[in-house]
Design an enzyme around this catalytic site. Structure first.
Site, PDB file in Angstrom:
ATOM      1  N   CYS C 430     -62.989  80.014 -33.906  1.00  0.00           N
ATOM      2  CA  CYS C 430     -61.891  78.636 -33.022  1.00  0.00           C
ATOM      3  C   CYS C 430     -60.665  78.559 -34.305  1.00  0.00           C
ATOM      4  O   CYS C 430     -59.616  78.925 -33.224  1.00  0.00           O
ATOM      5  CB  CYS C 430     -63.075  77.306 -33.304  1.00  0.00           C
ATOM      6  SG  CYS C 430     -63.198  76.958 -35.290  1.00  0.00           S
ATOM      7  N   HIS C 474     -64.740  71.876 -35.515  1.00  0.00           N
ATOM      8  CA  HIS C 474     -63.763  72.817 -33.904  1.00  0.00           C
ATOM      9  C   HIS C 474     -62.381  72.717 -34.717  1.00  0.00           C
ATOM     10  O   HIS C 474     -61.715  71.596 -34.652  1.00  0.00           O
ATOM     11  CB  HIS C 474     -64.133  72.119 -32.849  1.00  0.00           C
ATOM     12  CG  HIS C 474     -63.879  73.412 -31.899  1.00  0.00           C
ATOM     13  ND1 HIS C 474     -64.288  74.987 -32.118  1.00  0.00           N
ATOM     14  CD2 HIS C 474     -63.289  73.131 -30.756  1.00  0.00           C
ATOM     15  CE1 HIS C 474     -63.723  75.433 -30.921  1.00  0.00           C
ATOM     16  NE2 HIS C 474     -63.322  74.336 -29.629  1.00  0.00           N
ATOM     17  N   ASP C 490     -58.726  74.865 -24.917  1.00  0.00           N
ATOM     18  CA  ASP C 490     -59.432  75.830 -26.204  1.00  0.00           C
ATOM     19  C   ASP C 490     -59.676  76.889 -26.046  1.00  0.00           C
ATOM     20  O   ASP C 490     -60.500  77.191 -24.851  1.00  0.00           O
ATOM     21  CB  ASP C 490     -60.621  74.727 -25.769  1.00  0.00           C
ATOM     22  CG  ASP C 490     -61.714  75.119 -27.316  1.00  0.00           C
ATOM     23  OD1 ASP C 490     -61.054  76.065 -28.162  1.00  0.00           O
ATOM     24  OD2 ASP C 490     -62.928  74.891 -26.952  1.00  0.00           O
TER      25      ASP C 490
END
Lengths: 311, 321, 678
Positions: C430, C474, C490
């Site tokens: 991430c 995250h 995202d």
């Protein structure tokens, strides 16, 4: 056995009641003492039938009976016996005194010197006689009936409290009631009938019955009552000297014996009450005027029969 | 003005037997519990500043502990039954012993309970397995006469020491304090016919004093045979001994050549002990009372009691022997 | 008052001392985990010394020795590398004092003081850990301490008895258990206050969880931990998997290698002031739309101020601050579990107008470096119709080219990290994807920023609450588009869609790197899931109802009660509760009820006597039951039978042996006969 024991005891007491008239309670107490294996103190004026009672008891049980008149010049050896020097053999032999008998009547015990008294009382306690380092066992059963005059007269030696404790019960015969006295005067009963008595209990039977006394049952509630009584005799206000532990044991033992005579296998408060005065009367010393049996009766009336703690 | 002592006296009257109940038990935090309160306060601050629930919990738990302790300490004392058994008689100046019987309720065990008088005596009591027990406490006695032990303090800190629960017991029991025995040697010029000790009656067959020998009679103890004589003569002789049994001795107030009431009583007290220990018969004659000669423990007590209560107002008559 | 003239034996006894030392060890043990380890041998040595003293093997230490030892201890604390005046130092010193105090305990009073300090330390240990085991251990320590208190009050005779230890323990436990109701009552109703002054922080409290900078690889470390971050429970609507983006902090500044919040670093308090100044929270920047989430979050202790909420949070209570970048922070560092209630409207539009500062800061890039990326971005933008189309093209590239989601990415060096990632390694997680995405946006003048927090979480079996763990950490991105405001993007989801739907475990399932290096984590053992679930629920309850019980919860509780009744009955209720507890204690301690302990048959017989008294028949104390029955039945001939039966029963119960076993039936009969007497 219970049945026969009961029958035997009934038979014995009825025979005794024939000889000593109108004194069934005292006779029963005397039996109580005998069955409990304790000794009896008769406190009475001369001529009240103390000797008759002792004699009668010995007749009924077929026991050997001896009597010694205690006087101020009586020596211990006169009671318990002595070691005698045999000049011929140059040996010492023990000659048993009159105390070596099943029933021993010590008449007018408080006339003897303290030394003679304590010789007897020691023998009563230990059930043996020690002379010059040698012990001689007294017979079994061994039952002492001592008499003393109630009033302290000059020249008497009253028994100290610690020695009075050795007697399980103290009983006064007292004067006979009118009817009994009449019968006595008519000469139908009394001493003469002593010889007519028959032995109705053997020595062995007596010993068996004696062994059963401590096994008579007592419940907690009863012992609570006994303890309340004993505690009351130790109340300071009333009493100078209360019932000793030996005294409370005597109370229990006498009550058991009484219950046995009544033909029960357990003790009731009635039994305790029946013997209490005889047990406590001579053991407690009052603080005030009330003394002896009168004080014991007073205590008996103060204590509640009912009540107790479950443990 | 409120007087705590008087209030307590009213609340707890003298009695033979006392059961400590709620109205007789007092309870206060002990000094040391201030320490715990401080800790609790600190913890509360810590709890606030760190917003920490567990610190709060400990803090509140301790508060609850402090509170429940009042109950526990109270319980340790409550239901205790104290019964006066006796106040033993003693001589003035000695310690009077008070005997108490303490019993607990059936289901509550008692621990670390103290009985005592300030500056006198302190006794610790535990009743675990046993239902009741007896304790003895001593208190000094100063004057002859009747002695009622002062109010007794009973207290406990069990189980944690954070509280003190206490109670009082006034035992309705009296002990007799006998005059202190002090023998005072009397001037010998005073002839005292009653106090005749050496001129007693002889009793043969005694054991104390050697009084010569006599011919052996059967029954004499071999211990007393005069063996030396036997060796010389071949005949048996017995050593004979006598005891002196004095005739009734009178301890008489009038015949004492001592000034002052208390010294006289002290002297008589000493004489009674002396005669008692010598197993002699004695009588006592003091103004207003006469006790016939006798002997034994009860007689001694009677005589000493008469001395102790001499001249004291109430109840005198009822103590007559 | 009680007199003072008593010579109580004040000495501490041998057994009392042993108890005290045991209690001391129990109290000190948990501190071994948090404070310098050398404190333990020091404590043990002083205990050992004291035992030798009681046994008479060595003497009471002299004052000089004691002072020397204390000085040595203080010096030791000073040189352990702890700051002066931090809490750790204070607790260490307190512990040292506690250890040495036992050396001079001679009188009972000292023993009590030691126990009191012990109580204090048990509470203090909860500043270090508030887990359930720590709580249980605390209770154990309290019992031992109370036991020591009791043992020191027992008389020597009692202490020598065989079961003295057991009886002290039993009593201590009973006492503490009986305390519980009152404790709970006080716990619920005692007013809570805000902290009175700022508190020194714990150094030993390692800061855990998300940090305020992000270099490639940081979050990968977190992924190795299955520690709980927070729990959330929702009332009403529950979020779907792709809605559970828990916003923590916003990283705006990129220095070519790592991302951080602001160009300069600040400590927590300064940071808050700074943020307050530059991006204050404005309620009206949010255009509220759609259905809200209403939820309650309990944050674990982290030692940091970050709170994690769903975006945008419009309402949040407690000791919190909101900022203009939609994050929420705690006013202080989270030193103990913190409970917060929040409301979020996920469908809202945010910042339709961008402030100048916000635009600038979300366009910031280093002046040079990563040239390849910049060139690629410009080319792609030129190729796109508008900003939104550009965003889509970038994302599609992540999805279509050979990018891999892995927790074991290759190292990228110190320079041109974005270039290396985008065009060479193409492997990462991430932080790599969000970082490079934001870079690509900023390179063409689209405002963008990195948001760090947690994604997802695990619903417990009943769906009561969501547990979010460290491995759920995250990073994602937000871009600002004209007319739309901030949009959450995202990029990781385009590379590994399973990261959103199935969590990290699913995303890295192929390489087995989930919770790597954490062999003992229960998450490795599927068959333990049931137990873990239960433990988790327990933990949740513990956090929710005990640790999280604060001013707010108290208010809520009182409100919910007050809704049902007015304040007067409430006060009465609380009073009644206290009274009830006291009564309960009275009953438990056997202080209620009558004090007579006479057997029941005696009580019945006394009743019988009372009845007879009414008929004018008084029993003299010396009259036996039999005698009295005779007298009474004579005077009451019509009741003679009843009287006789009753008396016979009583006599049998009391004096006939063997009748003791069965008492119930005779008692009943006696009662019946009594009734018949009337």
């Amino acid at each position: 056995m219970t049945q026969t024991a009961q029958a035997l005891i009934n038979l014995a007491s009825s025979q005794l009641n024939n000889v000593i008239l109108g004194k069934s309670n005292q006779v029963r107490l005397a039996l109580t003492a005998l069955l409990a294996g304790g000794h009896l103190l008769l406190e009475d004026l001369p001529g009240m039938g103390k000797t008759t009672l002792a004699h009668g008891l010995s007749n009924v049980f077929g026991l050997e009976y001896k009597r010694v008149q205690f006087t101020s010049d009586l020596l211990p050896a006169d009671v318990i016996g002595a070691t005698v020097f045999d000049a011929k053999t140059s040996e010492f032999n023990f000659r048993a005194g009159p105390i070596f008998s099943d029933i021993f009547l010590a008449d007018e015990l408080n006339r003897a010197t303290p030394r003679a008294q304590s010789a007897l009382l020691e023998a009563m306690e230990e059930r043996q006689v020690s002379i010059d380092g040698e012990s001689h066992m007294l017979p079994d059963p061994f039952f002492v009936i001592a008499t003393q005059n109630p009033q302290s007269q000059s020249g008497t030696f009253p028994l100290p409290e610690s020695q009075l404790d050795r007697f399980l019960l103290r009983v006064s015969l007292g004067y006979p009631d009118q009817g009994s006295e009449r019968a006595l005067l008519r000469g139908k009963h009394g001493r003469k009938s002593l010889d007519a008595m028959q032995q109705c209990i053997t020595k062995e039977q007596l010993l068996t019955i004696q062994a059963r006394v401590p096994k008579i049952n007592m419940t907690d509630a009863l012992l609570d009552y006994v303890q309340r009584l004993v505690a009351q005799t130790r109340e300071q206000d009333l009493v100078l000297l209360g019932l000793s532990p030996r005294g409370s044991l005597a109370l229990v033992r006498s009550a058991q014996s009484w219950a046995l005579i009544q033909g029960r296998d357990h003790v009731l408060p009635e039994d305790v009450q029946a013997v209490f005065v005889a047990v406590a009367g001579h053991r407690i010393v009052g603080r005030r005027e009330t003394q002896g049996d009168q004080l014991a009766r007073q205590i008996l009336n103060m204590v509640d029969v009912v009540g107790g703690v479950r443990v | 003005m409120f007087n705590f002592q008087q209030w307590v006296n009213r609340r707890i009257p003298p009695a033979k037997e006392v059961t400590l109940t709620q109205r007789k038990i007092f309870i206060l935090p002990s000094k040391i519990s201030m320490g715990l309160m401080m800790i609790i306060f600190l913890l509360f601050l810590v709890g606030i500043n760190f917003q920490n629930s567990l610190v709060y919990i400990v803090c509140f738990w301790l508060i609850a502990l402090l509170v429940i302790n009042i109950f526990y300490t109270y319980r340790n004392l409550s239901g205790l039954t104290i019964k006066a058994i006796s106040a033993e008689s003693c001589f003035a100046g000695e310690k009077m012993v008070l005997e108490l019987e303490v019993s607990r309720p059936v289901k509550q065990r008692k621990s670390a309970i103290y009985f005592g008088w300030q500056n006198e005596d302190l006794v610790e009591l535990n009743l675990q397995e046993e239902q009741s027990t007896r304790i003895k406490l001593s208190h000094s006695s100063k004057q002859r006469g009747r002695f009622t032990p002062p109010r007794l303090d009973i207290f406990t800190r069990f189980p944690t020491g954070l509280n003190t629960a206490w109670s009082y017991a006034s035992m309705d029991v009296q002990g007799i304090v006998y005059p202190e025995p002090i023998e005072i040697s009397q001037p010998s010029d005073q002839h005292n016919s009653d106090d005749d000790m050496t001129d007693g009656r002889e009793i043969s067959g005694g054991t104390s004093d050697f009084a010569g020998t006599r011919e052996y009679q059967p029954g004499d103890s071999p211990k007393h045979i005069h063996w030396g004589q036997y060796a010389k003569t071949g005949d048996l002789y017995t050593k004979s001994f006598v005891d002196y049994e004095s005739q009734d001795i009178w301890l008489d107030w009038q015949s004492l050549n001592i000034s002052g009431t208390e010294p006289r009583l002290s002297h008589l007290s000493a004489m009674i002990i002396e005669f008692h220990e010598a197993h002699k018969q004695y009588g006592l004659r003091i103004p207003g009372k006469e006790i016939q000669p006798s002997k034994g423990e009860a007689h001694k007590i009677r005589c000493l009691t008469a001395l102790a209560l001499f001249g004291l107002p109430q109840e005198e008559a009822s103590y007559a022997g | 008052m009680l007199g003072k003239g008593y010579q109580l034996s004040q000495q501490v006894t041998y057994r009392g001392m042993i108890w005290l030392l045991a209690a001391q060890l129990v109290v000190m043990l948990p501190f071994a985990f948090y404070l310098p380890i050398w404190l333990i041998p020091v404590m043990l040595a002083s205990t050992f010394w004291r035992i030798r003293v009681i046994k008479g093997e060595s003497g009471q230490p002299k004052l000089v020795v004691r002072l020397f030892v204390i000085a040595l201890g203080i010096a030791g604390v000073m040189f352990s590398g702890m700051t002066l005046l931090s809490l750790d130092t204070m607790v260490s010193l307190l512990l040292l004092g506690f250890a040495f105090k036992s050396l001079e305990v001679i009188r009972q009073r000292d023993a009590l003081v030691v126990v009191f300090i012990g109580f204090f330390l048990v509470a203090i240990s909860f500043l270090f850990s508030q887990s359930i085991p720590a709580g249980a251990y605390g209770i154990f320590a309290l019992i031992i301490l109370t036991g020591a208190l009791i043992a020191n009050q027992q008389s020597p005779a009692q202490q020598l008895s065989q079961n003295s230890t057991r009886s002290s323990l039993k009593m201590a436990s009973a006492m503490l258990i009986q305390c519980v109701p009152l404790m709970i009552l006080v716990f619920i109703f005692m007013p809570r206050f805000s902290p009175l002054w700022s508190i020194p922080s714990f150094e030993s409290h390692a800061k855990t969880g998300i940090t305020d900078t992000m270099a490639p690889g940081d979050i990968a470390n977190l992924s190795k931990s299955d520690e709980l971050a927070f729990r959330a429970s929702f009332t009403g609507r529950k979020p779907a998997a792709d809605e559970m983006y828990w916003r923590g902090l916003v990283l705006n500044h990129f220095d070519g290698k790592s991302w951080q919040q602001l160009p300069e670093e600040y400590d927590t308090d300064e940071l808050k002031d700074q943020l307050q100044a530059i991006i204050p929270w404005k309620r009206n920047s949010v255009e509220v739309k759609g259905e809200p989430f209403r939820y309650e979050v309990i944050y674990e202790k982290t030692g940091q101020p970050w709170l994690f909420t769903l975006t945008p949070t419009t309402k949040v209570d407690g000791q919190t601050i909101q900022f203009g970048d939609y994050r929420v922070m705690s006013r202080g560092d989270i030193q103990s579990p913190l409970m917060v209630n929040a409301v979020s409207y996920p469908d809202s539009k945010r910042d339709l107008e961008l402030t100048e500062y916000a635009r600038q800061s979300s366009l910031q890039l280093p002046s040079n470096g990563d040239e390849k990326t910049r060139a690629f971005a410009r080319a792609l933008r030129a190729d796109s119709s508008n900003d939104a189309d550009y965003v889509n093209k970038v994302l599609r590239r992540f999805a279509e080219k050979a990018y891999f989601y892995t927790l074991r990415p290759p190292l990228l060096g110190d320079e041109d990290t974005i270039d290396k990632f985008l065009f060479e390694s193409q492997k990462g997680f991430c932080s790599h994807y969000s970082g490079s995405f934001v870079y690509l946006m900023r390179a063409v003048g689209i405002p963008a920023r990195i948001v760090v927090g947690y994604l997802g979480g695990e619903w417990n079996k009943n769906g009561d609450y969501l547990a979010v763990r460290q491995y759920d950490a995250h990073a994602w991105a937000e871009v600002w588009l004209e007319g739309e405001g901030w949009r959450r993007v995202d990029p990781t989801a385009w590379v590994a869609p399973s990261r959103v739907e199935g969590g990290l475990e699913a995303a890295v399932d192929y390489e087995g790197s989930f919770l790597e290096g954490n062999l003992f984590s229960t998450h490795h053992f599927k068959w333990l899931d049931g137990i873990r679930e239960k433990m988790d629920a327990l933990q949740y309850g513990w956090r929710r109802w005990i640790l999280g019980y604060d001013n707010e919860s108290q208010k809520n509780l009182l409100k919910s009660i007050l809704d049902k009744m007015s304040s007067v009955p409430l006060a009465a209720l609380v009073g009644a509760l206290f009274l009830g507890i006291f009564l309960l204690w009275f009953a438990m301690l056997g202080l209620l009820g009558r004090k007579t302990y006479e057997a029941y048959e005696h009580q019945l017989y006394r009743k019988f006597c009372k009845r007879m008294e009414k008929h004018g028949i008084l029993r003299e104390p010396q009259q036996t039951p039999y005698e009295f029955a005779l007298i009474a039945s004579e005077k009451l001939p019509n009741k003679a039978n009843v009287i006789r039966d009753f008396s016979t029963l009583y006599q049998q119960l009391c004096y006939v042996p063997g009748g003791t076993a069965e008492r119930e039936a005779p008692h009943q009969k006696m009662r019946k006969l009594l009734r018949e007497l009337g």
